[in-house]
Design a protein around this motif. Structure first.
Motif, short mmCIF file in Angstrom:
data_model
loop_
_atom_site.label_atom_id
_atom_site.label_comp_id
_atom_site.label_asym_id
_atom_site.label_seq_id
_atom_site.Cartn_x
_atom_site.Cartn_y
_atom_site.Cartn_z
N ASN A 36 0.82 -1.21 0.00
CA ASN A 36 0.00 0.00 0.00
C ASN A 36 0.86 1.26 0.00
OD1 ASN A 36 0.95 -0.10 2.60
ND2 ASN A 36 -0.99 0.44 3.56
N THR A 37 2.15 1.08 -0.26
CA THR A 37 3.08 2.20 -0.35
C THR A 37 3.87 2.09 -1.65
OG1 THR A 37 4.84 1.00 0.81
CG2 THR A 37 3.36 2.36 2.16
N ALA A 38 4.48 3.19 -2.05
CA ALA A 38 5.37 3.15 -3.20
C ALA A 38 6.63 2.36 -2.80
CB ALA A 38 5.74 4.56 -3.63
N THR A 39 7.32 1.80 -3.79
CA THR A 39 8.45 0.91 -3.55
C THR A 39 9.69 1.41 -4.28
OG1 THR A 39 6.89 -0.93 -3.47
CG2 THR A 39 9.20 -1.49 -3.71
N SER A 40 10.82 1.38 -3.62
CA SER A 40 12.06 1.81 -4.26
C SER A 40 12.73 0.62 -4.94
CB SER A 40 13.01 2.40 -3.22
OG SER A 40 13.48 1.40 -2.35
N GLN A 41 13.63 0.92 -5.86
CA GLN A 41 14.38 -0.14 -6.52
C GLN A 41 15.20 -0.94 -5.50
OE1 GLN A 41 16.61 0.86 -10.06
NE2 GLN A 41 17.75 -1.06 -9.99
N PHE A 63 8.40 0.13 -17.58
CA PHE A 63 7.07 0.26 -16.98
C PHE A 63 6.68 1.73 -16.83
CE2 PHE A 63 6.67 -4.01 -14.47
CZ PHE A 63 6.62 -4.71 -15.67
N GLU A 64 7.64 2.56 -16.46
CA GLU A 64 7.35 3.99 -16.32
C GLU A 64 7.07 4.62 -17.69
OE1 GLU A 64 8.97 8.04 -14.21
OE2 GLU A 64 10.40 6.44 -14.58
N GLU A 65 7.87 4.27 -18.69
CA GLU A 65 7.66 4.79 -20.04
C GLU A 65 6.30 4.41 -20.60
OE1 GLU A 65 10.79 3.45 -22.60
OE2 GLU A 65 12.32 4.59 -21.54
N LYS A 66 5.85 3.20 -20.31
CA LYS A 66 4.59 2.69 -20.85
C LYS A 66 3.37 3.16 -20.06
CE LYS A 66 6.12 -0.04 -24.18
NZ LYS A 66 5.67 0.03 -25.57
N GLY A 67 3.58 3.82 -18.93
CA GLY A 67 2.45 4.29 -18.13
C GLY A 67 1.89 3.23 -17.20
N ILE A 68 2.69 2.24 -16.86
CA ILE A 68 2.26 1.18 -15.95
C ILE A 68 2.53 1.59 -14.50
CG2 ILE A 68 2.68 -1.21 -15.23
CD1 ILE A 68 3.36 -1.80 -18.20
N ILE A 69 3.66 2.26 -14.28
CA ILE A 69 4.01 2.75 -12.95
C ILE A 69 4.39 4.22 -13.06
CG2 ILE A 69 4.78 0.49 -12.10
CD1 ILE A 69 7.69 1.47 -12.47
N HIS A 70 4.38 4.91 -11.93
CA HIS A 70 4.88 6.29 -11.91
C HIS A 70 5.91 6.43 -10.80
CE1 HIS A 70 1.56 6.53 -9.00
NE2 HIS A 70 2.20 7.55 -8.45
N LYS A 71 6.78 7.40 -10.98
CA LYS A 71 7.88 7.64 -10.05
C LYS A 71 7.53 8.78 -9.12
CE LYS A 71 11.93 7.86 -11.98
NZ LYS A 71 13.19 8.29 -12.64
N VAL A 72 7.85 8.60 -7.85
CA VAL A 72 7.67 9.64 -6.85
C VAL A 72 8.88 9.59 -5.92
CG1 VAL A 72 6.25 8.14 -5.40
CG2 VAL A 72 6.12 10.61 -5.12
#
Length: 148
Positions: A36-41, A63-72
């Motif tokens: 339920n939280t964002a995850t780091s590499q 995944f970020e390029e394709k719009g599957i995930i977003h970075k924060v």
């Protein structure tokens, strides 16, 4: 290592974005959706010992390029990733919601259900993406704080 399920929705998501359905890609999606939280590499690296850092970086990047995930970014400047809503497209993220950084546990939460105010930019400005951050105590840390 946490239990990971191979869910048909992840296979469909990869098909939709014209990506191969590889084990590491499916596991990354499963692990990210189970939190339920964002995850780091680095967090993902600790969970996926059999996937090398470069492969994981490439998965997150595509995944970020394709719009599957977003970075924060968290309060320390570390990139964290969260699964996008279904209305994100390739190179066009629609995850304009509040990101909450807990100052105690350092978790980053996507607060999707809040109504955000509209932002009227001055003439000549064109926003390509939008990020709103708040920081403080998450419910778990706030509860611990109140018990003291």
């Amino acid at each position: 290592m946490p239990q990971v399920q191979n869910d048909n929705r992840f296979e469909h998501l990869l098909d939709h974005h014209h990506l191969k359905k590889t084990g590491p890609r499916l596991r990354v999606l499963s692990m990210m959706s189970s939190k339920n939280t964002a995850t780091s590499q680095p967090d993902l690296e600790n969970l996926m010992h059999d996937v090398d850092r470069v492969t994981l970086y490439r998965i997150l990047n595509v995944f970020e390029e394709k719009g599957i995930i977003h970075k924060v970014f968290d309060l320390n400047g570390t990139a964290n990733y969260a699964i996008c809503h279904s209305n994100c497209e390739e190179h066009n993220h629609q995850d304009e919601h509040l990101h909450f950084n807990c100052t105690v546990c350092n978790n980053v939460y996507c607060l999707n259900d809040l109504n955000l105010p509209s932002i009227n930019l001055p003439a000549g400005f064109k926003a390509e993406n939008f990020t709103l951050y708040a920081s403080g105590l998450c419910p778990k840390c706030s509860k611990k704080e109140n018990k003291k």
